[in-house]
Design a protein around this motif. Structure first.
Motif, PDB file in Angstrom:
ATOM      1  N   ASP A 131       0.860  -1.170   0.000  1.00 12.19           N
ATOM      2  CA  ASP A 131       0.000   0.000   0.000  1.00 12.19           C
ATOM      3  C   ASP A 131       0.905   1.232   0.000  1.00 12.19           C
ATOM      4  O   ASP A 131       1.558   1.527   0.994  1.00 12.19           O
ATOM      5  CB  ASP A 131      -0.889  -0.001   1.239  1.00 12.19           C
ATOM      6  N   GLY A 132       0.942   1.933  -1.125  1.00 17.64           N
ATOM      7  CA  GLY A 132       1.792   3.117  -1.213  1.00 17.64           C
ATOM      8  C   GLY A 132       3.232   2.807  -1.546  1.00 17.64           C
ATOM      9  O   GLY A 132       4.164   3.372  -0.960  1.00 17.64           O
ATOM     10  N   ALA A 133       3.465   1.922  -2.508  1.00 18.52           N
ATOM     11  CA  ALA A 133       4.821   1.536  -2.893  1.00 18.52           C
ATOM     12  C   ALA A 133       5.518   2.652  -3.662  1.00 18.52           C
ATOM     13  O   ALA A 133       4.881   3.501  -4.290  1.00 18.52           O
ATOM     14  CB  ALA A 133       4.788   0.275  -3.742  1.00 18.52           C
ATOM     15  N   SER A 134       6.849   2.627  -3.609  1.00 23.14           N
ATOM     16  CA  SER A 134       7.660   3.636  -4.302  1.00 23.14           C
ATOM     17  C   SER A 134       8.888   3.010  -4.935  1.00 23.14           C
ATOM     18  O   SER A 134       9.459   2.048  -4.399  1.00 23.14           O
ATOM     19  CB  SER A 134       8.138   4.731  -3.332  1.00 23.14           C
ATOM     20  N   ILE A 135       9.308   3.599  -6.046  1.00 23.45           N
ATOM     21  CA  ILE A 135      10.620   3.346  -6.634  1.00 23.45           C
ATOM     22  C   ILE A 135      11.377   4.665  -6.635  1.00 23.45           C
ATOM     23  O   ILE A 135      10.824   5.710  -7.015  1.00 23.45           O
ATOM     24  CB  ILE A 135      10.502   2.808  -8.069  1.00 23.45           C
ATOM     25  N   VAL A 136      12.618   4.619  -6.201  1.00 19.26           N
ATOM     26  CA  VAL A 136      13.495   5.785  -6.278  1.00 19.26           C
ATOM     27  C   VAL A 136      14.691   5.416  -7.139  1.00 19.26           C
ATOM     28  O   VAL A 136      15.421   4.465  -6.831  1.00 19.26           O
ATOM     29  CB  VAL A 136      13.968   6.247  -4.890  1.00 19.26           C
ATOM     30  N   ASN A 137      14.860   6.128  -8.234  1.00 22.41           N
ATOM     31  CA  ASN A 137      15.979   5.905  -9.148  1.00 22.41           C
ATOM     32  C   ASN A 137      17.079   6.916  -8.884  1.00 22.41           C
ATOM     33  O   ASN A 137      16.803   8.106  -8.722  1.00 22.41           O
ATOM     34  CB  ASN A 137      15.505   6.015 -10.599  1.00 22.41           C
ATOM     35  N   MET A 138      18.319   6.447  -8.862  1.00 21.48           N
ATOM     36  CA  MET A 138      19.438   7.341  -8.606  1.00 21.48           C
ATOM     37  C   MET A 138      19.994   7.866  -9.928  1.00 21.48           C
ATOM     38  O   MET A 138      20.681   7.161 -10.663  1.00 21.48           O
ATOM     39  CB  MET A 138      20.536   6.621  -7.827  1.00 21.48           C
ATOM     40  N   SER A 139      19.662   9.105 -10.218  1.00 19.99           N
ATOM     41  CA  SER A 139      20.213   9.771 -11.388  1.00 19.99           C
ATOM     42  C   SER A 139      21.422  10.594 -10.918  1.00 19.99           C
ATOM     43  O   SER A 139      22.151  10.165 -10.020  1.00 19.99           O
ATOM     44  CB  SER A 139      19.133  10.634 -12.052  1.00 19.99           C
ATOM     45  N   SER A 140      21.645  11.746 -11.491  1.00 14.88           N
ATOM     46  CA  SER A 140      22.804  12.562 -11.147  1.00 14.88           C
ATOM     47  C   SER A 140      22.607  13.963 -11.713  1.00 14.88           C
ATOM     48  O   SER A 140      21.885  14.139 -12.709  1.00 14.88           O
ATOM     49  CB  SER A 140      24.080  11.948 -11.736  1.00 14.88           C
ATOM     50  N   THR A 141      23.263  14.927 -11.111  1.00 12.95           N
ATOM     51  CA  THR A 141      23.251  16.263 -11.702  1.00 12.95           C
ATOM     52  C   THR A 141      23.912  16.258 -13.072  1.00 12.95           C
ATOM     53  O   THR A 141      23.691  17.172 -13.869  1.00 12.95           O
ATOM     54  CB  THR A 141      23.960  17.281 -10.794  1.00 12.95           C
ATOM     55  N   ARG A 142      24.669  15.211 -13.384  1.00 10.50           N
ATOM     56  CA  ARG A 142      25.257  15.115 -14.727  1.00 10.50           C
ATOM     57  C   ARG A 142      24.207  14.751 -15.777  1.00 10.50           C
ATOM     58  O   ARG A 142      24.507  14.720 -16.967  1.00 10.50           O
ATOM     59  CB  ARG A 142      26.403  14.117 -14.736  1.00 10.50           C
ATOM     60  N   ALA A 143      22.995  14.480 -15.356  1.00 16.04           N
ATOM     61  CA  ALA A 143      21.896  14.378 -16.321  1.00 16.04           C
ATOM     62  C   ALA A 143      21.464  15.762 -16.793  1.00 16.04           C
ATOM     63  O   ALA A 143      20.768  15.883 -17.800  1.00 16.04           O
ATOM     64  CB  ALA A 143      20.698  13.671 -15.679  1.00 16.04           C
ATOM     65  N   ALA A 174      -0.613   3.087  -8.256  1.00 20.57           N
ATOM     66  CA  ALA A 174      -0.207   2.081  -7.274  1.00 20.57           C
ATOM     67  C   ALA A 174       1.236   2.270  -6.818  1.00 20.57           C
ATOM     68  O   ALA A 174       1.573   2.038  -5.653  1.00 20.57           O
ATOM     69  CB  ALA A 174      -0.388   0.679  -7.851  1.00 20.57           C
ATOM     70  N   ILE A 175       2.111   2.674  -7.747  1.00 19.57           N
ATOM     71  CA  ILE A 175       3.540   2.814  -7.443  1.00 19.57           C
ATOM     72  C   ILE A 175       3.992   4.208  -7.863  1.00 19.57           C
ATOM     73  O   ILE A 175       3.862   4.572  -9.033  1.00 19.57           O
ATOM     74  CB  ILE A 175       4.373   1.752  -8.180  1.00 19.57           C
ATOM     75  N   ARG A 176       4.519   4.966  -6.917  1.00 19.93           N
ATOM     76  CA  ARG A 176       5.116   6.267  -7.252  1.00 19.93           C
ATOM     77  C   ARG A 176       6.580   6.049  -7.643  1.00 19.93           C
ATOM     78  O   ARG A 176       7.263   5.194  -7.078  1.00 19.93           O
ATOM     79  CB  ARG A 176       5.044   7.234  -6.073  1.00 19.93           C
ATOM     80  N   VAL A 177       7.053   6.839  -8.600  1.00 16.14           N
ATOM     81  CA  VAL A 177       8.430   6.705  -9.087  1.00 16.14           C
ATOM     82  C   VAL A 177       9.057   8.090  -9.171  1.00 16.14           C
ATOM     83  O   VAL A 177       8.522   8.985  -9.833  1.00 16.14           O
ATOM     84  CB  VAL A 177       8.487   6.031 -10.475  1.00 16.14           C
ATOM     85  N   ASN A 178      10.174   8.270  -8.497  1.00 16.22           N
ATOM     86  CA  ASN A 178      10.896   9.540  -8.518  1.00 16.22           C
ATOM     87  C   ASN A 178      12.395   9.289  -8.670  1.00 16.22           C
ATOM     88  O   ASN A 178      12.878   8.171  -8.446  1.00 16.22           O
ATOM     89  CB  ASN A 178      10.637  10.327  -7.223  1.00 16.22           C
ATOM     90  N   ALA A 179      13.115  10.328  -9.041  1.00 19.45           N
ATOM     91  CA  ALA A 179      14.571  10.249  -9.172  1.00 19.45           C
ATOM     92  C   ALA A 179      15.236  11.241  -8.233  1.00 19.45           C
ATOM     93  O   ALA A 179      14.741  12.362  -8.042  1.00 19.45           O
ATOM     94  CB  ALA A 179      14.994  10.531 -10.608  1.00 19.45           C
ATOM     95  N   VAL A 180      16.344  10.826  -7.671  1.00 19.70           N
ATOM     96  CA  VAL A 180      17.209  11.721  -6.898  1.00 19.70           C
ATOM     97  C   VAL A 180      18.437  12.002  -7.735  1.00 19.70           C
ATOM     98  O   VAL A 180      19.046  11.084  -8.296  1.00 19.70           O
ATOM     99  CB  VAL A 180      17.602  11.091  -5.553  1.00 19.70           C
ATOM    100  N   LEU A 181      18.807  13.281  -7.831  1.00 24.31           N
ATOM    101  CA  LEU A 181      19.967  13.705  -8.619  1.00 24.31           C
ATOM    102  C   LEU A 181      21.012  14.287  -7.671  1.00 24.31           C
ATOM    103  O   LEU A 181      21.015  15.486  -7.381  1.00 24.31           O
ATOM    104  CB  LEU A 181      19.571  14.754  -9.659  1.00 24.31           C
ATOM    105  N   PRO A 182      21.907  13.448  -7.148  1.00 20.15           N
ATOM    106  CA  PRO A 182      22.942  13.966  -6.246  1.00 20.15           C
ATOM    107  C   PRO A 182      23.965  14.810  -7.010  1.00 20.15           C
ATOM    108  O   PRO A 182      24.266  14.548  -8.175  1.00 20.15           O
ATOM    109  CB  PRO A 182      23.602  12.706  -5.686  1.00 20.15           C
ATOM    110  N   GLY A 183      24.497  15.787  -6.321  1.00 23.12           N
ATOM    111  CA  GLY A 183      25.644  16.526  -6.819  1.00 23.12           C
ATOM    112  C   GLY A 183      26.911  15.930  -6.239  1.00 23.12           C
ATOM    113  O   GLY A 183      27.115  14.709  -6.231  1.00 23.12           O
ATOM    114  N   TRP A 184      27.766  16.782  -5.700  1.00 26.09           N
ATOM    115  CA  TRP A 184      29.021  16.329  -5.089  1.00 26.09           C
ATOM    116  C   TRP A 184      28.700  15.744  -3.712  1.00 26.09           C
ATOM    117  O   TRP A 184      28.406  16.472  -2.774  1.00 26.09           O
ATOM    118  CB  TRP A 184      29.983  17.499  -4.982  1.00 26.09           C
ATOM    119  N   ILE A 185      28.743  14.434  -3.606  1.00 26.44           N
ATOM    120  CA  ILE A 185      28.477  13.740  -2.352  1.00 26.44           C
ATOM    121  C   ILE A 185      29.744  13.017  -1.911  1.00 26.44           C
ATOM    122  O   ILE A 185      30.330  12.255  -2.689  1.00 26.44           O
ATOM    123  CB  ILE A 185      27.327  12.721  -2.503  1.00 26.44           C
TER     124      ILE A 185
END
Length: 254
Positions: A131-143, A174-185
Motif C-alpha cells: 500500500d503506497g509503494a515507491s521506486i526511487v531511481n538514482m540519477s545525477s546532476t550530470r543528467a 499504485a507505485i510512485r516513481v521519482n529520481a534523486v539527482l545527487p551533486g558532489w556527495i
C-alpha cells in the motif's frame, strides 16, 4: 508490520548509507551488490535478521531474475514497499569520445540505466502487493550538466531521469516513481574497508556550494526517506536535485 526496502549497489557509498539509514528505522533491508566483499562487511555491520544480502550484477538479466526469485521466496506473501535503483559505475570519466569503445559505453549504460529497467521490472509484482509503494531511481546532476569526457555516464543518468517519468505515468497510482539527482556527495567514508577514505575538502570546494559544504551520504538517504514517506504521497515523476545549490550557481573564469 515492518516495511521492506531493496537497495541496489548497497555495498558501498550512497547505497550503504541508505541501507544503514533504513535499517536503523526498523525496515527490513534487501541489499544487492556485485561486490561480495562489500556485502560481507555490510552483514557484519548490521548482524541482523532484518538484513538480507544478495550478490548480484544488476546489469545481467539472468542474475537479476535469480536475486528477485530468492527475495520473493524470503518475503512469502509480504510486500516489497520500496525499490532504490542506486547501482552504477561511480567513476564518470571515460576519456575522449573517439577512444570510447562500445563495450565500455555499454558497461556504463548496463550498470545504471539497464539495471534500473531490469530491477524495476522484476520488483513490480512485489511492489504491487504494498500500500503506497515507491521506486526511487538514482540519477545525477550530470543528467543536467556535464564535465568533459563523461559521455557514457551522462547518457546513462539522463536515461534514468527520462525512464523515471515514463515509469511514473505507467505505474501510478499504485507505485510512485521519482529520481534523486545527487551533486558532489562525499562517499569516501562509506566504502568497504579496503577502499575507505577520509574526506579532504578544501575551502574552495565548499565555496562552490551555496549551502556552504559538500554533500553527505546522509543527505541522500534523508531525501529518499522523504520521497517514500506518506508526506510525499503527491510527488511522482519528479527529479529531486540534492546538490547544495551547485547547479544553480553561475561561475565565471578568473
Amino acid at each position: 508490520m515492518n516495511k521492506t526496502i531493496c537497495i541496489t549497489g548497497a555495498g558501498s557509498g550512497i547505497g550503504r548509507g541508505t541501507a544503514l539509514h533504513f535499517h536503523g528505522k526498523g525496515w527490513r533491508v534487501f541489499a544487492l551488490d556485485k561486490d561480495e566483499e562489500a556485502l560481507a562487511e555490510l552483514s557484519e555491520l548490521f548482524s541482523s535478521e532484518r538484513l538480507s544480502t544478495h550478490v548480484c550484477d544488476v546489469g545481467e538479466e539472468r542474475v537479476v531474475g535469480e536475486a528477485f526469485d530468492a527475495m520473493t521466496e524470503e518475503l512469502g506473501e509480504a510486500p516489497l514497499d520500496v525499490l532504490v535503483n542506486n547501482a552504477a559505475i561511480a567513476d564518470p570519466y571515460c576519456g575522449p569520445l573517439e577512444d570510447l569503445s562500445l563495450d565500455d559505453w555499454n558497461a556504463w549504460l548496463d550498470a545504471s540505466l539497464t539495471a534500473t529497467f531490469l530491477c524495476s521490472r522484476a520488483a513490480i509484482p512485489l511492489l504491487r502487493r504494498a500500500d503506497g509503494a515507491s521506486i526511487v531511481n538514482m540519477s545525477s546532476t550530470r543528467a543536467l550538466q556535464s564535465e568533459a569526457n563523461t559521455f557514457a555516464y551522462a547518457a546513462s543518468k539522463g536515461g534514468v531521469s527520462a525512464l523515471t517519468h515514463a515509469m511514473a505515468i505507467s505505474l501510478g497510482p499504485a507505485i510512485r516513481v521519482n529520481a534523486v539527482l545527487p551533486g558532489w556527495i562525499e562517499t569516501g567514508p562509506w566504502q568497504k574497508a579496503a577502499e575507505r577514505e577520509e574526506p579532504e575538502q578544501r575551502e574552495v570546494d565548499k565555496a562552490q556550494h551555496p549551502a556552504g559544504r559538500v554533500g553527505t551520504v546522509e543527505d541522500i538517504a534523508e531525501t529518499i526517506a522523504w520521497l517514500v514517506s506518506p508526506g510525499a504521497g503527491f510527488v511522482t515523476g519528479q527529479q529531486i536535485v540534492v546538490d547544495g545549490g551547485m547547479t544553480r550557481k553561475m561561475i565565471y573564469a578568473d
